[in-house]
Write a protein that holds these residues in place. Structure first.
Motif, PDB file in Angstrom:
ATOM      1  N   THR A  26     105.902  -6.684 123.023  1.00 60.75           N
ATOM      2  CA  THR A  26     105.794  -5.863 121.816  1.00 60.75           C
ATOM      3  C   THR A  26     106.997  -4.925 121.767  1.00 60.75           C
ATOM      4  O   THR A  26     107.373  -4.340 122.785  1.00 60.75           O
ATOM      5  CB  THR A  26     104.492  -5.055 121.822  1.00 60.75           C
TER       6      THR A  26
ATOM      7  N   LYS B  59     104.736  -7.520 117.630  1.00 60.43           N
ATOM      8  CA  LYS B  59     104.410  -8.262 118.849  1.00 60.43           C
ATOM      9  C   LYS B  59     104.791  -9.725 118.675  1.00 60.43           C
ATOM     10  O   LYS B  59     104.460 -10.350 117.664  1.00 60.43           O
ATOM     11  CB  LYS B  59     102.918  -8.156 119.160  1.00 60.43           C
TER      12      LYS B  59
ATOM     13  N   ASN C  86     103.787 -12.943 119.659  1.00 60.07           N
ATOM     14  CA  ASN C  86     102.654 -13.631 120.282  1.00 60.07           C
ATOM     15  C   ASN C  86     103.094 -14.857 121.075  1.00 60.07           C
ATOM     16  O   ASN C  86     102.597 -15.118 122.164  1.00 60.07           O
ATOM     17  CB  ASN C  86     101.646 -14.053 119.213  1.00 60.07           C
TER      18      ASN C  86
ATOM     19  N   GLY D 208      97.396  -0.979 118.395  1.00 53.45           N
ATOM     20  CA  GLY D 208      97.365  -2.410 118.654  1.00 53.45           C
ATOM     21  C   GLY D 208      96.633  -3.225 117.612  1.00 53.45           C
ATOM     22  O   GLY D 208      96.553  -4.455 117.747  1.00 53.45           O
TER      23      GLY D 208
END
Length: 462
Positions: free
Chosen positions: A210, A234, A236, A262
């Motif tokens: 992130t 972020k 992934n 988050g």
């Protein structure tokens, strides 16, 4: 106060106004506008030829002093003149401002007065006035009703004063150039605003990490810092699709925009030419790399080691790392990889190739069992904020509209009934041939309408 003193005082008051008018006349000059437009085009081309926003080392390597490009263009001159960021330099923005000022001056001193003149209707009261028109004729008739009907059918707007008639259509063709000027001014304003309030950044982010926007390459004078954003991004997952012959086909990044806690705010899988846009910031997929490798020695926990890109003489890129095989770091092996397909080369401490290994396959070396669990890719993102883009797109839409409007012909027809004759004349600013055909068609239709009337009149007379 004497008359002479009054005259001098009046001259002093009018002098600034005269200077201002002269300045406006110079700025509105078509030749100056053409010179500015060519200069903007030339420097814009240089911005596409010379790479923008690269490091000093990049320009030193690609634009050396000996031999200099074209004999004079070296990395020093590129940096001094700002050719490494052309579109945000003070002199390029000054050219845009001056060109926009020229268009504004031209609009108010020429285009708007021309539109006002075109909107005024005027009548010809004397037959001799028709001689100066490009098309004119006279008909032996005393009635103009059929002519008015023909003009209305063809979309003309009719104005009448006693025996004089004025008809026009296509006034939108006079508005078109003004719309074009406004569109270009909007485009220039959007470009200037984008350069002053936008920023450009680049990030190389490992898969699973992130990040916040930190590596800023360019930033406008009034641009807000990306660090003030209340969200992060972020990665992934990052992966690459390969062609059957092993070449890179496309690389993808699965991105999520998250808040400080988050929670996901937005999500998109991006690839080249398919970016993610959020909160005025655009994330482009531009590059990729290998961030690290996950390895295990015997039955140890899996640990991560970073991989660095190594300099290579060829066009292919290579990443490498050193893996210790003893706790005291006295021995180890070098691991090299050129892509994320999985095949890696292992070299001993003397630099000899010992084996090729793939993820999950154990390798016995230096008395230990080495197992490479996974290669961790990193995504290269170009991050751009340009608040001027909506203005630029709006300007281009107006520009297309204005160009189409400008193709509409502004046609004028004058009619005067005098001396038992009907005098008809007209002119247009473009599409002269089409206007001549329309004019002749109107005359023919009037003549055809007159023929039955004359026949009936002759029968009654006989």
């Amino acid at each position: 106060m004497t008359l002479t003193e009054s005259s001098q005082s009046l001259d002093e008051l009018l002098k600034p106004r005269r200077l201002f008018r002269r300045l406006i006349a110079v700025i509105a000059d078509l030749r100056l506008a053409i010179i500015l437009l060519l200069s903007i085009a030339l420097f814009s081309i240089s911005g596409t030829v010379i790479e923008q926003g690269e490091s000093v080392a990049f320009y030193q390597q690609n634009y050396p002093e000996d031999p200099a490009l074209f004999g004079f263009l070296s990395w020093k001159w590129i940096l001094i003149l700002g050719l490494n960021h052309v579109y945000s330099t003070w002199w390029f923005l000054s050219l845009l401002v001056l060109f926009g000022s020229s268009l504004i001056a031209c609009t108010f001193t020429r285009q708007l007065p021309a539109l006002k003149v075109a909107q005024r209707w005027k009548f010809y009261q004397e037959p001799r006035q028709f001689q100066k028109l490009s098309l004119s004729t006279e008909l032996k008739t005393e009635s103009s009703s059929s002519l008015i009907a023909q003009l209305e059918k063809k979309g003309y707007k009719i104005y009448q004063e006693n025996q004089a008639i004025y008809a026009r259509k296509g006034i939108i063709g006079k508005i078109g150039p003004i719309v074009v000027h406004v569109a270009i001014i909007v485009i220039l304003a959007g470009s200037i605003w984008g350069a002053l309030s936008g920023f450009l950044a680049q990030e190389m982010v490992p898969s699973g990490a992130t990040f916040g926007i930190k590596n800023i390459i360019e930033k406008g004078l009034v641009a807000a810092s990306p660090l003030t954003k209340n969200w992060l991004v972020k990665v992934n997952r990052f992966w690459i699709d390969y062609t059957p012959d092993g070449k890179v086909d496309q690389f993808y990044s699965d991105l999520s925009v998250v808040d400080k806690e988050g929670a996901e705010l937005d999500h998109k899988i991006i690839h080249v030419n398919k970016p993610l846009r959020y909160d005025g910031v655009t994330f482009y997929q531009t590059d990729w790399g290998i961030a690290g490798v996950a390895v295990q020695i015997n039955n140890s926990p899996v640990f991560l080691l970073p991989m660095a890109q190594l300099s290579s003489k060829g066009s292919s890129r290579i990443w490498g790392t050193w893996i210790p095989t003893k706790p005291d770091l006295s021995e180890g092996v070098s691991l090299l990889a050129k892509d994320l397909q999985g095949t890696m080369l292992v070299y001993d401490k003397e630099g000899n190739l010992t084996s090729a290994v793939r993820p999950g396959i154990p390798l016995e070396i230096n008395g230990v069992t080495l197992k490479v669990k996974d290669l961790i890719g990193s995504t290269g993102l170009q991050i751009k904020s340009d608040p001027g883009i909506p203005f630029v797109y709006t300007g281009f839409a107006l520009l297309m509209l204005g160009v189409m409007m400008s193709y509409v012909s502004h046609s004028q027809i004058w009619i005067l009934q005098a001396n038992e004759c009907l005098y008809i004349g007209g002119k247009t600013n473009r599409a002269q041939v089409s206007f001549e055909r329309e004019f002749l068609q109107i005359i023919e239709e009037i003549n055809e309408a007159q023929t039955p009337t004359l026949s009936v009149a002759n029968e009654i007379k006989n």
